[in-house]
Design a protein around this motif. Structure first.
Motif, PDB file in Angstrom:
ATOM      1  N   THR A   1       9.146   7.437   1.182  1.00 37.99           N
ATOM      2  CA  THR A   1       8.233   6.694   2.039  1.00 37.99           C
ATOM      3  C   THR A   1       6.968   6.384   1.233  1.00 37.99           C
ATOM      4  O   THR A   1       5.950   7.058   1.334  1.00 37.99           O
ATOM      5  CB  THR A   1       7.945   7.510   3.317  1.00 37.99           C
ATOM      6  OG1 THR A   1       9.202   7.858   3.916  1.00 37.99           O
ATOM      7  CG2 THR A   1       7.135   6.701   4.310  1.00 37.99           C
TER       8      THR A   1
ATOM      9  N   GLN B   1       3.715   7.494  -2.888  1.00 33.50           N
ATOM     10  CA  GLN B   1       2.822   8.605  -2.526  1.00 33.50           C
ATOM     11  C   GLN B   1       3.636   9.816  -2.077  1.00 33.50           C
ATOM     12  O   GLN B   1       3.299  10.956  -2.405  1.00 33.50           O
ATOM     13  CB  GLN B   1       1.869   8.174  -1.401  1.00 33.50           C
ATOM     14  CG  GLN B   1       0.882   9.262  -0.929  1.00 33.50           C
ATOM     15  CD  GLN B   1      -0.223   9.552  -1.932  1.00 33.50           C
ATOM     16  OE1 GLN B   1      -0.580   8.714  -2.731  1.00 33.50           O
ATOM     17  NE2 GLN B   1      -0.763  10.763  -1.900  1.00 33.50           N
ATOM     18  N   GLN B   2       4.716   9.583  -1.329  1.00 29.91           N
ATOM     19  CA  GLN B   2       5.523  10.718  -0.864  1.00 29.91           C
ATOM     20  C   GLN B   2       6.134  11.502  -2.025  1.00 29.91           C
ATOM     21  O   GLN B   2       6.340  12.709  -1.912  1.00 29.91           O
ATOM     22  CB  GLN B   2       6.639  10.257   0.086  1.00 29.91           C
ATOM     23  CG  GLN B   2       7.389  11.434   0.692  1.00 29.91           C
ATOM     24  CD  GLN B   2       8.459  11.050   1.671  1.00 29.91           C
ATOM     25  OE1 GLN B   2       9.300  10.205   1.399  1.00 29.91           O
ATOM     26  NE2 GLN B   2       8.440  11.674   2.836  1.00 29.91           N
TER      27      GLN B   2
ATOM     28  N   ASP C   1       3.903  14.333  -2.935  1.00 27.50           N
ATOM     29  CA  ASP C   1       4.009  15.438  -1.985  1.00 27.50           C
ATOM     30  C   ASP C   1       5.272  16.257  -2.243  1.00 27.50           C
ATOM     31  O   ASP C   1       5.247  17.491  -2.252  1.00 27.50           O
ATOM     32  CB  ASP C   1       4.011  14.871  -0.562  1.00 27.50           C
ATOM     33  CG  ASP C   1       4.095  15.950   0.503  1.00 27.50           C
ATOM     34  OD1 ASP C   1       3.287  16.897   0.444  1.00 27.50           O
ATOM     35  OD2 ASP C   1       4.968  15.851   1.385  1.00 27.50           O
TER      36      ASP C   1
ATOM     37  N   TYR D   1      -5.501   9.486 -11.211  1.00 24.05           N
ATOM     38  CA  TYR D   1      -5.220   8.826  -9.930  1.00 24.05           C
ATOM     39  C   TYR D   1      -5.580   9.750  -8.761  1.00 24.05           C
ATOM     40  O   TYR D   1      -5.066  10.861  -8.637  1.00 24.05           O
ATOM     41  CB  TYR D   1      -3.746   8.417  -9.860  1.00 24.05           C
ATOM     42  CG  TYR D   1      -3.334   7.881  -8.500  1.00 24.05           C
ATOM     43  CD1 TYR D   1      -4.053   6.851  -7.898  1.00 24.05           C
ATOM     44  CD2 TYR D   1      -2.251   8.407  -7.827  1.00 24.05           C
ATOM     45  CE1 TYR D   1      -3.691   6.372  -6.652  1.00 24.05           C
ATOM     46  CE2 TYR D   1      -1.881   7.927  -6.577  1.00 24.05           C
ATOM     47  CZ  TYR D   1      -2.612   6.917  -5.999  1.00 24.05           C
ATOM     48  OH  TYR D   1      -2.264   6.452  -4.757  1.00 24.05           O
TER      49      TYR D   1
ATOM     50  N   GLN E   1      -5.307  14.338  -4.726  1.00 27.64           N
ATOM     51  CA  GLN E   1      -5.375  14.726  -3.318  1.00 27.64           C
ATOM     52  C   GLN E   1      -4.069  15.383  -2.857  1.00 27.64           C
ATOM     53  O   GLN E   1      -4.075  16.419  -2.199  1.00 27.64           O
ATOM     54  CB  GLN E   1      -5.641  13.461  -2.496  1.00 27.64           C
ATOM     55  CG  GLN E   1      -6.235  13.722  -1.135  1.00 27.64           C
ATOM     56  CD  GLN E   1      -6.206  12.481  -0.254  1.00 27.64           C
ATOM     57  OE1 GLN E   1      -5.602  11.462  -0.595  1.00 27.64           O
ATOM     58  NE2 GLN E   1      -6.846  12.579   0.892  1.00 27.64           N
ATOM     59  N   SER E   2      -2.955  14.776  -3.242  1.00 24.07           N
ATOM     60  CA  SER E   2      -1.654  15.272  -2.792  1.00 24.07           C
ATOM     61  C   SER E   2      -1.322  16.631  -3.416  1.00 24.07           C
ATOM     62  O   SER E   2      -0.902  17.567  -2.732  1.00 24.07           O
ATOM     63  CB  SER E   2      -0.590  14.230  -3.140  1.00 24.07           C
ATOM     64  OG  SER E   2       0.583  14.466  -2.450  1.00 24.07           O
TER      65      SER E   2
ATOM     66  N   SER F   1       5.722  -1.469  -3.690  1.00 21.47           N
ATOM     67  CA  SER F   1       4.431  -1.865  -3.104  1.00 21.47           C
ATOM     68  C   SER F   1       3.760  -2.993  -3.862  1.00 21.47           C
ATOM     69  O   SER F   1       3.140  -3.861  -3.253  1.00 21.47           O
ATOM     70  CB  SER F   1       3.497  -0.661  -3.026  1.00 21.47           C
ATOM     71  OG  SER F   1       3.970   0.256  -2.071  1.00 21.47           O
TER      72      SER F   1
ATOM     73  N   PRO G   1       3.391  -3.546   0.100  1.00 20.72           N
ATOM     74  CA  PRO G   1       3.157  -2.118   0.350  1.00 20.72           C
ATOM     75  C   PRO G   1       3.400  -1.689   1.791  1.00 20.72           C
ATOM     76  O   PRO G   1       3.657  -0.509   2.045  1.00 20.72           O
ATOM     77  CB  PRO G   1       1.682  -1.921  -0.031  1.00 20.72           C
ATOM     78  CG  PRO G   1       1.056  -3.271   0.113  1.00 20.72           C
ATOM     79  CD  PRO G   1       2.137  -4.266  -0.185  1.00 20.72           C
TER      80      PRO G   1
ATOM     81  N   ARG H   1       6.241   0.637   2.814  1.00 22.83           N
ATOM     82  CA  ARG H   1       6.235   2.025   2.375  1.00 22.83           C
ATOM     83  C   ARG H   1       7.610   2.398   1.797  1.00 22.83           C
ATOM     84  O   ARG H   1       8.279   3.298   2.316  1.00 22.83           O
ATOM     85  CB  ARG H   1       5.854   3.015   3.494  1.00 22.83           C
ATOM     86  CG  ARG H   1       4.577   2.734   4.235  1.00 22.83           C
ATOM     87  CD  ARG H   1       3.327   2.562   3.404  1.00 22.83           C
ATOM     88  NE  ARG H   1       3.007   3.664   2.532  1.00 22.83           N
ATOM     89  CZ  ARG H   1       2.878   3.536   1.197  1.00 22.83           C
ATOM     90  NH1 ARG H   1       3.054   2.383   0.589  1.00 22.83           N
ATOM     91  NH2 ARG H   1       2.554   4.559   0.474  1.00 22.83           N
TER      92      ARG H   1
END
Lengths: 392, 392
Positions: A99, A102-103, A106, A126, A131-132, A233, A238, A241
């Motif tokens: 997704t 970015q996923q 995670d 980045y 953050q992740s 994206s 984008p 997702r």
């Protein structure tokens, strides 16, 4: 028991960029702050046709639950493109549709990171990855990014000191726009293999090369490749997702388990529409068109900078991607410049949040994909005035 | 450093149901194993119209990046439905749109669970939640589910023993099909308030009530409500992967931070299509139609069970949802029965994986939403034969 938050939440903050984007919602502000593709480049009509086709011919199946690893035909297309355009041998079985890419960050954090594990990250790096990964409470080790890639001595020191993961964006990096040279790609691959560090190679911008030759992924130069991330994206849109990761064997199995726990699977219907789109349209031609447009935006921005910025300000000159990186004279704070620039109705992202090890106060990021050329011209003039006033 | 996996991966396994579904891919097998809605109920034509409208009128915006909390109009619709159909006051600001309600579990785990925190879970409990929370290495405390809700004494003991989170599915639970009585809802709400335990109330099946009155959510009976989860998967279509959570204040802010790190935001385009769908169609009428169809499936399954199953086998009789729960005589293993049933070309899910505290060997789950009535008739006959042969 009081309802306290998990300790991992202590280290993670709402994205600074997100806060900045609120300021720039005012349409009178010319914004170089966001990291947005240009919506004029979205293949809206082709996506509409793809959606009509999918819902007309396989509606019920495309609205049902589906497999965690993702649409098999879409994975076949992605794998085929790797061998066709990157000379990289990837099978559909090596791929997981995610997704957004970015996923992937995670999932990598979940599967690989224990608290305190050392994660090597470019400086600047980045923000979405910082953050992740932060949620898994690693120790970040920042390695300076030079104009042709990471500082190799510092990289080797970090690897020798027990790094577990190296996360990097070797093509037209966000935020700096910098790319690794072929020599540095080879050297990085060698160091990764030597120390057995897991390389997480994020490549959302690699396709957006306006000039020069495509360079091989570090992944393809490694004897023991890590995990390669990709995304629709920037080459399609984008809002779907849809990203993916390349990983094999047990590593992929573990990532699938984590993906299943995260959201069962990526939307069946967006995958089906993207599948129809890529099967029935000339994706390569569309990417060429994006490169042409973004390349002209970049040229306008660079030309305006050359004309209006003071000589004491340095700017990267990327051959692709969506960003330029600006370095103000030492001692100038881009956070303070931001306030001045907003008064003149122009916005950018100050560079400091991209550094996990402090520093970068005098840097800033400019996006050139989203604003149209006339707005770029006017915006750079305004920014130049702000800088001249500020530096004086 | 060797590339070992994170320790959290040691406790999580690929879903057992997923493995079973592979066996049941054979179309000659009548499967009551999956947890799939009936694809005949998907509003395919209306979704096609919604997609054409979205891509025709706001194509570029619906393909662009969007906010982490989700489409404002869609959140307004969800909030409005809560007050209209559940007499529950929810504002759009209390809502986050998620990538399926599965993602809510991941976000709750991230924001609230430290390693070793006590999570109370129904026994049997929802496997997707067990799997998702497991990644945050909590200590699961299983509380037996009785025909009208949890064993209150055991629940209070668990709360008094320092539970941090209670996760439950009070309406037509997966896997058991059981629902909490109004009395137990009140009692559970009181206990939650008394001990300050965070209640994560998962309600994907509440709308699917075939008979009787809707009962209030435990959330609405609490003085200090927790987090309420919802989903479009069972009332529209699961392939969109659109769920949501209700949470307020700082709690919601933290969940947004975690959501941003997880996938930036849920697909802009699926949210836009779902928004168009709910604004231009009679959602309540569609839900009534689903209830009518699933209710008739449930009646066929119950009637066949009454006629063909031995009297020593007990079955729940839910007034809604998608599942029946079967209890074989003590000492019978549903895992062994599974092999016998597959020989007769009928499948179900053995109950054991739904128990975090062991037990449940003689239980199994039957789905009645997906198979058509004639297949239900034939399948239950085959299963009855397998049981009779096995119990003998």
């Amino acid at each position: 028991m009081p309802n306290t938050y998990a300790s991992r939440m202590g280290t993670v903050h709402r994205s600074f960029i997100r806060e900045i984007l609120k300021v720039t919602a005012d349409p009178s502000i010319i914004s170089f702050a966001g990291g947005l593709p240009n919506p004029r480049m979205f293949p809206v009509e082709a996506m509409k046709e793809a959606a009509v086709s999918v819902l007309g011919t396989s509606g019920p199946a495309s609205l049902q639950y589906s497999t965690t690893e993702g649409d098999p035909v879409l994975r076949e297309f992605i794998a085929g493109r790797y061998s066709k355009t990157k000379n990289l041998s990837v099978t559909p079985d090596d791929l997981i549709v995610t997704t957004g890419s970015q996923q992937c960050l995670d999932l990598v954090g979940k599967v690989f990171l224990n608290k305190g594990d050392k994660v090597v990250i470019e400086s600047p790096g980045y923000l979405g990855a910082i953050q992740s990964f932060s949620l898994f409470e690693p120790e970040f080790v920042a390695v300076p990014l030079e104009s042709d890639g990471p500082d190799l001595q510092r990289l080797e020191e970090a690897f020798a000191d027990g790094a577990k993961v190296f996360y990097a964006v070797p093509n037209f990096q966000n935020p700096s726009g910098l790319s690794y040279s072929l020599e540095k790609r080879r050297a990085v691959a060698k160091l990764l293999d030597k120390y057995g560090v897991l390389f997480v190679e994020d490549d959302p911008y690699g396709e957006l090369r306006f000039k020069g030759e495509h360079l091989p992924t570090v992944h393809s130069l490694q004897k023991k490749p890590g995990i390669l991330l990709g995304s629709f994206s920037k080459i399609a849109a984008p809002g779907f997702r849809i990203g993916w990761l390349v990983a094999s064997g047990e590593r992929r199995d573990k990532l699938i388990i984590a993906k299943q726990a995260a959201d069962l699977h990526t939307s069946t219907v967006t995958q089906a529409v993207m599948r129809e789109y890529v099967l029935n349209n000339d994706v390569e031609e569309h990417i060429r068109h994006i490169c042409e447009v973004y390349g002209s935006h970049r040229d306008v921005m660079v030309a305006m900078i050359d004309e209006y910025f003071p000589d004491t300000v340095e700017t990267t000159r990327p051959d692709g991607g969506m960003f330029l990186w600006v370095t103000l004279p030492k001692g100038c704070s881009s956070m303070e410049l931001f306030d001045k620039a907003i008064e003149r109705k122009v916005a950018f992202v100050p560079g400091k949040p991209f550094y996990t090890d402090g520093g970068g106060e005098n840097t800033l990021r400019l996006n050139f994909s989203n604003a149209e050329p006339d707005r770029i011209e006017e915006g750079i003039k305004r920014l130049a005035e702000s800088i001249r006033e500020f530096v004086r």
